[in-house]
Design a protein around this motif. Sequence first.
Motif, PDB file in Angstrom:
ATOM      1  N   GLU A   1       4.164  12.876  10.380  1.00 49.82           N
ATOM      2  CA  GLU A   1       3.097  14.307  11.301  1.00 49.82           C
ATOM      3  C   GLU A   1       4.234  14.499  11.732  1.00 49.82           C
ATOM      4  O   GLU A   1       3.570  14.970  12.574  1.00 49.82           O
ATOM      5  CB  GLU A   1       2.356  13.648  10.878  1.00 49.82           C
TER       6      GLU A   1
ATOM      7  N   THR B   1       1.135  -1.382   0.403  1.00 46.48           N
ATOM      8  CA  THR B   1      -0.388   0.554   0.034  1.00 46.48           C
ATOM      9  C   THR B   1       1.185   1.200  -0.501  1.00 46.48           C
ATOM     10  O   THR B   1       2.246   1.278   0.002  1.00 46.48           O
ATOM     11  CB  THR B   1      -0.811   0.166   1.186  1.00 46.48           C
TER      12      THR B   1
ATOM     13  N   THR C   1       3.224   0.902   8.607  1.00 44.04           N
ATOM     14  CA  THR C   1       2.408   2.474   8.617  1.00 44.04           C
ATOM     15  C   THR C   1       2.840   3.088   9.368  1.00 44.04           C
ATOM     16  O   THR C   1       2.783   4.484   9.409  1.00 44.04           O
ATOM     17  CB  THR C   1       1.347   1.425   7.719  1.00 44.04           C
ATOM     18  N   LYS C   2       1.769   2.542  11.077  1.00 40.19           N
ATOM     19  CA  LYS C   2       2.253   3.630  11.355  1.00 40.19           C
ATOM     20  C   LYS C   2       3.693   4.275  11.935  1.00 40.19           C
ATOM     21  O   LYS C   2       3.181   5.936  12.096  1.00 40.19           O
ATOM     22  CB  LYS C   2       2.484   3.219  13.299  1.00 40.19           C
TER      23      LYS C   2
ATOM     24  N   VAL D   1       1.754   4.859   2.316  1.00 36.69           N
ATOM     25  CA  VAL D   1       2.175   4.792   3.580  1.00 36.69           C
ATOM     26  C   VAL D   1       0.721   5.322   4.021  1.00 36.69           C
ATOM     27  O   VAL D   1       0.543   4.582   5.839  1.00 36.69           O
ATOM     28  CB  VAL D   1       3.205   6.250   3.711  1.00 36.69           C
ATOM     29  N   TYR D   2      -0.277   6.266   4.145  1.00 40.99           N
ATOM     30  CA  TYR D   2      -2.069   5.543   4.810  1.00 40.99           C
ATOM     31  C   TYR D   2      -2.605   4.854   4.490  1.00 40.99           C
ATOM     32  O   TYR D   2      -4.005   4.757   4.065  1.00 40.99           O
ATOM     33  CB  TYR D   2      -2.159   6.947   4.185  1.00 40.99           C
ATOM     34  N   ASN D   3      -2.130   3.810   3.929  1.00 38.86           N
ATOM     35  CA  ASN D   3      -2.583   2.301   3.463  1.00 38.86           C
ATOM     36  C   ASN D   3      -3.448   2.712   1.621  1.00 38.86           C
ATOM     37  O   ASN D   3      -4.948   1.554   1.901  1.00 38.86           O
ATOM     38  CB  ASN D   3      -3.600   2.248   4.848  1.00 38.86           C
ATOM     39  N   THR D   4      -2.761   3.267   0.788  1.00 42.18           N
ATOM     40  CA  THR D   4      -3.579   3.554   0.893  1.00 42.18           C
ATOM     41  C   THR D   4      -3.351   2.533  -1.258  1.00 42.18           C
ATOM     42  O   THR D   4      -2.522   2.057  -0.675  1.00 42.18           O
ATOM     43  CB  THR D   4      -3.845   4.929  -0.355  1.00 42.18           C
TER      44      THR D   4
ATOM     45  N   GLN E   1       4.260   7.053   9.460  1.00 43.23           N
ATOM     46  CA  GLN E   1       3.564   8.009  10.084  1.00 43.23           C
ATOM     47  C   GLN E   1       3.697   9.275  10.362  1.00 43.23           C
ATOM     48  O   GLN E   1       4.088   9.913  10.454  1.00 43.23           O
ATOM     49  CB  GLN E   1       1.279   7.612   9.697  1.00 43.23           C
TER      50      GLN E   1
END
Length: 276
Positions: free
Chosen positions: A257, A223, A249-250, A225-228, A253
Motif C-alpha cells: 500500500e 495465507t 502480513t501487516k 499477504v491479505y490473510n486469504t 501490506q
Amino acid sequence: MSSLLSFIQPLAREAGALLMSHFGKVEYTYKGDVDLVTVADKQAEALIVERIKKQFPDHGIMGEEGARANAGSEYVWYIDPLDGTTNFAHGYPVFCVSIGLEHKGKRVAGAIYDPTRDELFSAEAGHGAELDGKRIHVSKTDNLGEALVATGFPTKKRHKNPNIHFYHHITMRTHGIRRGGSAALDLAYVACGRYDAYWEFILNPWDTAAGVLLVEEAGGKVTGVYNTPFEIVSREVVATNGVLHPGLTKELQNVFENKSIDDLPDLRAVAFKESH
Ligand code: IPD
Ligand code: CA
Ligand code: CA
C-alpha cells in the motif's frame, strides 16, 4: 506410518539419490529468462511419475516438467522433481525433491527430501510433521525483530518482480533474510523452526503443495499477504510460526500500500561517511 507416507517417503529418497548421481556434472538448458532445466529434473520427474502411475493408476498428476495425468481425478499429485535447479546447476548444494498429494482440493500428504543433507521432511494431514521420523514444530519466536525470515525471487519474468522492495523493508525489521533458492526447503525450514517465517510471490503448485502442509502440520500458518486462505493455485505465500503472522502480513501490506516504505540508502554517501 500410514500407507501413503510409506509410499511417498522412499519415493522422495529414490528421486533424491537420482539427483545426486548427476550433481556436479550436469549441463543445463533454458526454459525461460533465467529458468534452467537439467537432465536430472527430467529423469527425476519421469521416475516419480512412473512409480505413482503404477501404484495409483487413477490419480491425477501435475509435474513441473510437464507430466500430466487423469485431469479431474479426486486425488492430484504435485511434483517438483528438483526444487532449486539454479543451485543444482551451479553446484550449490541447496535443492530438494518435493512431492505433495491433494484429495478433493485438501492437502493430505507430502514429503520434501534434501539429498545433500540426507534430510527427509514429511507430513500427513492430522498427524503432524516429521523430520527423519521425529516430530517437528514451528519456532516460538514472538517478536518480528528477532526473526530469521526467508524469501525467494522468480526465475521467470524476474524484471517484473517487485520483491526487492519487500526484501528491503523486512530486512530492516528482522534478524535478516535468507534467499536459499528452494521454495520447498524454505517451507520445510519454517516447519522445523530454522526459519521463523517465509514469503514469496509467483510460485507454482509444485513448489508449495508439500511444504504448506508441513508448515500447517507443524503448527504454523500459511495465507496470502491479505490473510486469504492458501489454496494450491495461490501464487503468493506467507508462511509463519503463527505468532508472527499478524506482524509480518501487516508489514508486507504496508509495502503493497506504499505506506512506510524505507528509502534505499545512497550507497556512496554511506560508504563515504563510514570510511571517513
Ligand atoms: C524455484 C525455487 C526458488 C523460487 C522460484 C522457484 P525451481 O523452483 O523454488 O527458490 O524462488 O520461484 O521457481 O525452478 O528451482 O524448481
Ligand atoms: Ca520449484
Ligand atoms: Ca523444479
